[in-house]
Write an enzyme that holds these catalytic residues in place. Structure first.
Site, PDB file in Angstrom:
ATOM      1  N   ASP A 107       0.868  -1.178   0.000  1.00 41.44           N
ATOM      2  CA  ASP A 107       0.000   0.000   0.000  1.00 41.44           C
ATOM      3  C   ASP A 107       0.910   1.234   0.000  1.00 41.44           C
ATOM      4  O   ASP A 107       1.477   1.578  -1.035  1.00 41.44           O
ATOM      5  CB  ASP A 107      -0.893  -0.112   1.247  1.00 41.44           C
ATOM      6  CG  ASP A 107      -1.990   0.932   1.322  1.00 41.44           C
ATOM      7  OD1 ASP A 107      -2.409   1.458   0.304  1.00 41.44           O
ATOM      8  OD2 ASP A 107      -2.442   1.229   2.450  1.00 41.44           O
ATOM      9  N   ARG A 169     -10.525 -13.288   6.715  1.00 42.36           N
ATOM     10  CA  ARG A 169      -9.316 -13.692   5.977  1.00 42.36           C
ATOM     11  C   ARG A 169      -9.563 -14.987   5.212  1.00 42.36           C
ATOM     12  O   ARG A 169      -8.862 -15.317   4.281  1.00 42.36           O
ATOM     13  CB  ARG A 169      -8.158 -13.933   6.955  1.00 42.36           C
ATOM     14  CG  ARG A 169      -7.724 -12.710   7.748  1.00 42.36           C
ATOM     15  CD  ARG A 169      -6.495 -13.066   8.579  1.00 42.36           C
ATOM     16  NE  ARG A 169      -6.152 -12.062   9.575  1.00 42.36           N
ATOM     17  CZ  ARG A 169      -5.394 -10.997   9.342  1.00 42.36           C
ATOM     18  NH1 ARG A 169      -4.906 -10.786   8.138  1.00 42.36           N
ATOM     19  NH2 ARG A 169      -5.106 -10.143  10.306  1.00 42.36           N
TER      20      ARG A 169
HETATM   21  P1  IMP Z   1       1.768  -0.297   3.861  1.00 40.88           P
HETATM   22  O1  IMP Z   1       2.814  -0.245   4.935  1.00 40.88           O
HETATM   23  O2  IMP Z   1       0.976   0.982   3.793  1.00 40.88           O
HETATM   24  O3  IMP Z   1       2.308  -0.697   2.514  1.00 40.88           O
HETATM   25  O4  IMP Z   1       0.694  -1.325   4.330  1.00 40.88           O
HETATM   26  C1  IMP Z   1       0.837  -2.644   4.168  1.00 40.88           C
HETATM   27  C2  IMP Z   1      -0.072  -3.385   5.120  1.00 40.88           C
HETATM   28  O5  IMP Z   1      -1.298  -2.693   5.373  1.00 40.88           O
HETATM   29  C3  IMP Z   1      -0.446  -4.688   4.462  1.00 40.88           C
HETATM   30  O6  IMP Z   1       0.491  -5.670   4.782  1.00 40.88           O
HETATM   31  C4  IMP Z   1      -1.815  -4.935   5.040  1.00 40.88           C
HETATM   32  O7  IMP Z   1      -1.679  -5.619   6.263  1.00 40.88           O
HETATM   33  C5  IMP Z   1      -2.394  -3.576   5.313  1.00 40.88           C
HETATM   34  N1  IMP Z   1      -3.294  -3.160   4.221  1.00 40.88           N
HETATM   35  C6  IMP Z   1      -3.084  -2.193   3.308  1.00 40.88           C
HETATM   36  N2  IMP Z   1      -4.116  -2.070   2.463  1.00 40.88           N
HETATM   37  C7  IMP Z   1      -5.010  -3.014   2.844  1.00 40.88           C
HETATM   38  C8  IMP Z   1      -6.317  -3.395   2.351  1.00 40.88           C
HETATM   39  O8  IMP Z   1      -6.873  -2.854   1.369  1.00 40.88           O
HETATM   40  N3  IMP Z   1      -6.930  -4.400   3.032  1.00 40.88           N
HETATM   41  C9  IMP Z   1      -6.371  -5.026   4.104  1.00 40.88           C
HETATM   42  N4  IMP Z   1      -5.167  -4.709   4.585  1.00 40.88           N
HETATM   43  C10 IMP Z   1      -4.492  -3.700   3.974  1.00 40.88           C
END
Ligand code: IMP
Ligand code: MG
Length: 184
Positions: A107, A169
């Protein structure tokens, strides 16, 4: 009070068959790229677990698995802040190993940036990333993702390992959460 996933579902984004076809392709690609290598898959718990178990059944070369669990502190429960903590470390050293991180979704990229920086200090022979889903539009930090299952739009998704408030999940498809049930 009972909660069912139907209450959260706006639309199905990726169905079971599409997931399985793509994971098969990824498995074939990884098997080619890592032949004659010492492949170690590192699954990021908990979201990556369903992807890992499907992916490893499509990888036709010998490999090992390990698990890393991280938690990110943040004000919103569905947004990561970049402040990441390891809550379950790997069981074994990775020095000299060909490490492939298996993640559910990238993300902002903060979580994977922290993880790759941390693992890089342990001296792996190589370190790459395989993610099932990529929300590239939301990237805040520059990280290189080597294998992507699906590029998806900026929507909160659940199922196939990904949770909405720790639930659902188990669903075999990826669904979009209804915006009006998103908390933050
Ligand atoms: P980042 O650090 O912003 O890249 O977030 C990564 C983590 O956020 C992922 O490993 C997920 O656990 C959670 N995450 C981000 N987007 C989603 C989503 O749309 N659904 C569920 N979990 C998400
Ligand atoms: Mg995750």
């Amino acid at each position: 009070m009972t909660f069912t996933w139907e209450k959260y579902l706006q639309e199905k984004l990726i169905d079971e068959e599409t997931l399985s076809i793509r994971i098969k392709e990824l498995g074939r690609q990884i098997s080619q790229d890592y032949r004659h290598r010492d492949l170690l898959l590192i699954c990021i718990l908990k979201g990556g677990v369903m992807f890992l178990t499907d992916l490893m059944r499509q990888i036709t070369i010998p490999h090992e698995i390990d698990f890393l669990a991280v938690s990110s502190y943040g004000k919103g429960v569905r947004r990561s802040t970049g402040v990441v903590r390891i809550v379950k470390d790997l069981d074994q050293p990775i020095a000299g190993r060909d490490v492939l991180i298996v993640e559910d979704i990238v993300d902002s990229g903060h979580t994977l940036q922290y993880i790759t920086r941390n693992l890089a200090t342990r001296g792996p022979a190589s370190l790459k990333i395989c993610t099932l889903l990529d929300k590239a539009d939301r990237r805040e930090v520059d990280i290189e993702v080597d294998y992507v299952g699906f590029n998806i739009p900026d929507k909160f998704v659940f199922g196939f390992g990904l949770d909405v408030d720790q639930k659902f999940r188990e669903l075999p498809f990826i669904g979009v959460v209804k915006p009006d049930v998103v908390i933050d």
